[in-house]
Design a protein around this motif. Structure first.
Motif, PDB file in Angstrom:
ATOM      1  N   ASP A 257       0.847  -1.151   0.154  1.00 52.76           N
ATOM      2  CA  ASP A 257       0.218   0.046  -0.104  1.00 52.76           C
ATOM      3  C   ASP A 257       0.787   1.350   0.104  1.00 52.76           C
ATOM      4  O   ASP A 257       0.607   2.393  -0.435  1.00 52.76           O
ATOM      5  CB  ASP A 257      -0.905  -0.128   1.196  1.00 52.76           C
ATOM      6  CG  ASP A 257      -0.237   0.035   2.645  1.00 52.76           C
ATOM      7  OD1 ASP A 257      -0.275   0.906   3.260  1.00 52.76           O
ATOM      8  OD2 ASP A 257       0.209  -1.299   2.773  1.00 52.76           O
ATOM      9  N   ILE A 258       2.051   1.143   0.417  1.00 54.92           N
ATOM     10  CA  ILE A 258       3.122   2.382   0.438  1.00 54.92           C
ATOM     11  C   ILE A 258       3.394   2.576  -1.029  1.00 54.92           C
ATOM     12  O   ILE A 258       3.033   3.692  -1.398  1.00 54.92           O
ATOM     13  CB  ILE A 258       4.332   2.213   1.487  1.00 54.92           C
ATOM     14  CG1 ILE A 258       3.695   1.887   2.740  1.00 54.92           C
ATOM     15  CG2 ILE A 258       5.207   3.163   1.284  1.00 54.92           C
ATOM     16  CD1 ILE A 258       5.188   1.626   3.786  1.00 54.92           C
ATOM     17  N   VAL A 259       3.935   1.627  -1.561  1.00 54.55           N
ATOM     18  CA  VAL A 259       4.324   1.845  -3.224  1.00 54.55           C
ATOM     19  C   VAL A 259       2.878   2.432  -3.786  1.00 54.55           C
ATOM     20  O   VAL A 259       3.215   3.115  -4.500  1.00 54.55           O
ATOM     21  CB  VAL A 259       4.725   0.336  -3.929  1.00 54.55           C
ATOM     22  CG1 VAL A 259       5.146   0.549  -5.278  1.00 54.55           C
ATOM     23  CG2 VAL A 259       5.862  -0.040  -2.828  1.00 54.55           C
ATOM     24  N   ARG A 260       1.894   1.585  -3.729  1.00 51.91           N
ATOM     25  CA  ARG A 260       0.637   2.219  -4.382  1.00 51.91           C
ATOM     26  C   ARG A 260       0.346   3.663  -3.928  1.00 51.91           C
ATOM     27  O   ARG A 260       0.081   4.185  -5.051  1.00 51.91           O
ATOM     28  CB  ARG A 260      -0.427   1.396  -4.097  1.00 51.91           C
ATOM     29  CG  ARG A 260      -0.181   0.050  -4.531  1.00 51.91           C
ATOM     30  CD  ARG A 260      -1.296  -1.153  -4.289  1.00 51.91           C
ATOM     31  NE  ARG A 260      -2.320  -0.775  -5.460  1.00 51.91           N
ATOM     32  CZ  ARG A 260      -3.709  -0.944  -4.919  1.00 51.91           C
ATOM     33  NH1 ARG A 260      -4.149  -1.252  -3.733  1.00 51.91           N
ATOM     34  NH2 ARG A 260      -4.628  -0.702  -5.860  1.00 51.91           N
ATOM     35  N   MET A 261       0.500   3.912  -2.799  1.00 49.96           N
ATOM     36  CA  MET A 261       0.193   5.396  -2.552  1.00 49.96           C
ATOM     37  C   MET A 261       1.046   6.312  -2.868  1.00 49.96           C
ATOM     38  O   MET A 261       0.633   7.476  -3.633  1.00 49.96           O
ATOM     39  CB  MET A 261      -0.050   5.400  -0.734  1.00 49.96           C
ATOM     40  CG  MET A 261      -0.568   6.778  -0.298  1.00 49.96           C
ATOM     41  SD  MET A 261      -2.343   6.983  -0.975  1.00 49.96           S
ATOM     42  CE  MET A 261      -2.310   8.796  -0.818  1.00 49.96           C
ATOM     43  N   VAL A 262       2.404   6.128  -2.916  1.00 45.01           N
ATOM     44  CA  VAL A 262       3.352   7.014  -3.448  1.00 45.01           C
ATOM     45  C   VAL A 262       3.086   7.191  -5.115  1.00 45.01           C
ATOM     46  O   VAL A 262       3.188   8.297  -5.421  1.00 45.01           O
ATOM     47  CB  VAL A 262       4.696   6.271  -3.140  1.00 45.01           C
ATOM     48  CG1 VAL A 262       5.812   7.419  -4.089  1.00 45.01           C
ATOM     49  CG2 VAL A 262       4.989   6.500  -1.859  1.00 45.01           C
ATOM     50  N   ASP A 263       2.822   5.874  -5.630  1.00 45.66           N
ATOM     51  CA  ASP A 263       2.445   6.151  -7.206  1.00 45.66           C
ATOM     52  C   ASP A 263       1.242   6.966  -7.478  1.00 45.66           C
ATOM     53  O   ASP A 263       1.281   8.084  -8.172  1.00 45.66           O
ATOM     54  CB  ASP A 263       2.427   4.774  -7.659  1.00 45.66           C
ATOM     55  CG  ASP A 263       3.531   4.106  -8.102  1.00 45.66           C
ATOM     56  OD1 ASP A 263       4.642   4.660  -7.627  1.00 45.66           O
ATOM     57  OD2 ASP A 263       3.476   2.947  -8.198  1.00 45.66           O
ATOM     58  N   ASP A 264       0.338   6.973  -6.663  1.00 49.32           N
ATOM     59  CA  ASP A 264      -1.069   7.461  -6.687  1.00 49.32           C
ATOM     60  C   ASP A 264      -1.116   8.957  -6.472  1.00 49.32           C
ATOM     61  O   ASP A 264      -1.276   9.668  -7.205  1.00 49.32           O
ATOM     62  CB  ASP A 264      -2.283   6.896  -5.997  1.00 49.32           C
ATOM     63  CG  ASP A 264      -3.493   7.646  -6.023  1.00 49.32           C
ATOM     64  OD1 ASP A 264      -4.343   7.456  -7.080  1.00 49.32           O
ATOM     65  OD2 ASP A 264      -4.026   8.217  -4.996  1.00 49.32           O
TER      66      ASP A 264
END
Length: 366
Positions: A257-264
Motif C-alpha cells: 500500500d505504501i508503493v501504491r500510495m506513493v504512485d497515486d
C-alpha cells in the motif's frame, strides 16, 4: 434597459485534473489461438469474453482475477504462444498500457523462471524500468506466485515493486491476488483481505518459515513473501491475505500500500500542477497559488486519515517574502536564478498513516 453600474459577465473555464486508475491489470499468458508478433492486447471488462477470445490458460487467469470481490474493472489479456512464449515481447507491449498490476498467467517462481532472462526475472525488471522511466501514470507492480505448497522465502527476486504469494492451490494464485489488490484503493492495506480461491491453509511452522519469527514485543517480521490463510477468528471458512508485503523486506517500502500510495499521490500532484505550467508567475502571489493547489490534493487525504500531516515548502517563496533590502547576495542570486531558469523547487513532506498490522495485548489477572 435598466442602468447597470457594475456589469459582470462570468466566463467559466474549469480545470479538472486527470484521474489515475489504480486497479487495471495486464495478464500475459499462453494462448491456444494464433498469436501475432508483436501480440495485440485485448481489453476485457468481464470473464466471458476472455474465454471466447483466449480459451485455456490465459482466459482462466483473467477469469479468476475478475472473480475477486471487490475486483478489477479492466483487465488486458496479452497472448503468447504456448510452445515458445515470447515474454519479453509481450512485456514490451504491456509497457505502453494504462495498467497498475502486471502478472504472468500460471507461471510460478522457481529456479527456471527467476534466472536471468526468465519470465519472472523479466517481469521484475519490467515493473522497475517502466515505473522509473516510463510515462506519467504508468507506474506499476508485478504479482507472482510460488510453486503450490512451497513455504520458502529465500529464492525471491528482491524488488519493492514485486508481490509474491505462497499458496496451496491448484489455481493461479497470482491472478487471484492481483484481482484482490486491484479492488482496493492504494492506501488500503491488503492484510486479511478476502481472496476468492481454494487454498488449504499453511501450518504455523510453514508460516514461520515464510514470515520469520515474531515475538509479543516485535512488529511484523517479513521476508518479502505473502501467504494465503484462513483465520479461525474470522467467521466462515474463507481465504485471506496473510500479509501485505512487497518483495523488498529490508527496504523503506516493505508494504504494497505504501508503493501504491506513493504512485497515486505523485500522479495526483502532477495532474493538479500541470495546469500551472506556463501560467503561474514566479512571484509571491503566483507561488502561493501553487502551494494552494498542492494543499487541495493533500488536505482531503489528511481529512480522510490517510495522512497524519503534511508540509509544503517553496524555498524561493520564502526569499520573496523577505524585505528585498535584507536579502544577501546568495539569496538575491537564488531568486534571479529561479526567474531566469524558470524553475521552481517545491519540497513536500507527508506523514503516511499506516494501518495496524499487529496488536499486542497484555492481560493481567489479580
Amino acid at each position: 434597459m435598466a442602468v447597470r453600474y457594475v456589469r459582470v459577465k462570468p466566463l467559466v473555464n474549469l480545470f479538472a485534473p486527470a484521474v489515475r486508475a489504480f486497479g487495471n491489470i495486464a495478464v500475459i499468458g499462453r494462448a491456444t489461438t494464433a498469436v501475432t508478433k508483436p501480440p495485440v492486447p485485448v481489453l476485457f471488462t468481464g470473464p466471458d469474453d476472455a474465454h471466447k477470445t483466449f480459451p485455456g490458460e490465459l482466459a482462466d487467469s483473467i477469469d479468476l482475477a475478475f472473480r475477486q470481490t471487490p475486483g478489477p474493472t479492466l483487465v488486458y489479456g496479452v497472448p503468447v504462444t504456448a510452445d515458445a512464449p515470447d515474454w519479453a515481447g509481450a512485456l514490451e507491449v504491456v509497457a505502453g498500457l494504462n495498467v497498475q498490476l502486471v502478472m504472468l498467467a500460471n507461471t510460478p517462481l522457481n529456479k527456471d523462471t527467476k534466472v536471468a532472462g526468465g519470465p519472472i526475472d523479466l517481469l521484475s525488471a519490467h515493473v522497475t524500468a517502466v515505473s522509473n522511466t516510463g510515462a506519467d501514470g504508468l507506474e506499476r507492480m508485478g504479482v507472482a506466485m510460488l510453486e503450490s505448497g512451497v513455504a520458502k522465502a529465500d529464492d525471491i527476486l528482491t524488488n519493492e515493486r514485486m508481490v509474491y504469494i505462497a499458496h496451496k492451490s491448484t489455481q493461479d494464485a497470482a491472478a487471484a491476488v492481483a484481482g484482490t489488490i486491484a479492488g482496493y484503493e492504494p492506501a488500503v492495506s491488503l492484510l486479511l483481505k478476502p481472496v476468492n480461491i481454494v487454498s488449504p491453509p499453511f501450518t504455523p511452522a510453514e508460516i514461520e518459515a515464510l514470515n520469520g519469527t515474531e515475538t509479543d514485543d516485535s512488529g511484523p517480521a517479513g521476508k518479502g513473501v505473502n501467504w494465503l490463510t484462513s483465520p479461525a477468528l474470522i467467521p466462515g471458512n474463507g481465504v485471506y491475505m496473510g500479509e501485505g508485503y512487497t518483495g523488498d523486506p529490508g527496504g523503506g517500502k516493505r508494504y504494497m500500500d505504501i508503493v501504491r500510495m506513493v504512485d497515486d499521490l505523485s500522479f495526483r500532484l502532477k495532474a493538479q500542477l500541470i495546469h500551472s505550467i506556463g501560467n503561474v508567475r514566479i512571484s509571491r502571489s503566483g507561488l502561493r497559488a501553487l502551494v494552494a493547489q498542492m494543499e487541495a490534493i493533500l488536505t482531503p487525504l489528511l481529512d480522510a486519515d490517510v495522512l497524519n500531516s503534511f508540509e509544503v515548502v517553496v524555498p524561493v517563496l520564502t526569499l520573496l517574502d523577505k524585505d528585498p533590502a535584507t536579502l544577501s547576495a546568495a539569496e538575491a542570486a537564488a531568486i534571479h536564478a529561479a526567474e531566469v531558469q524558470r524553475l521552481v523547487q517545491v519540497l513536500a513532506a507527508v506523514e503516511y498513516a499506516g494501518a495496524v498490522h499487529r496488536i499486542s495485548i497484555t492481560l493481567k489477572f489479580d
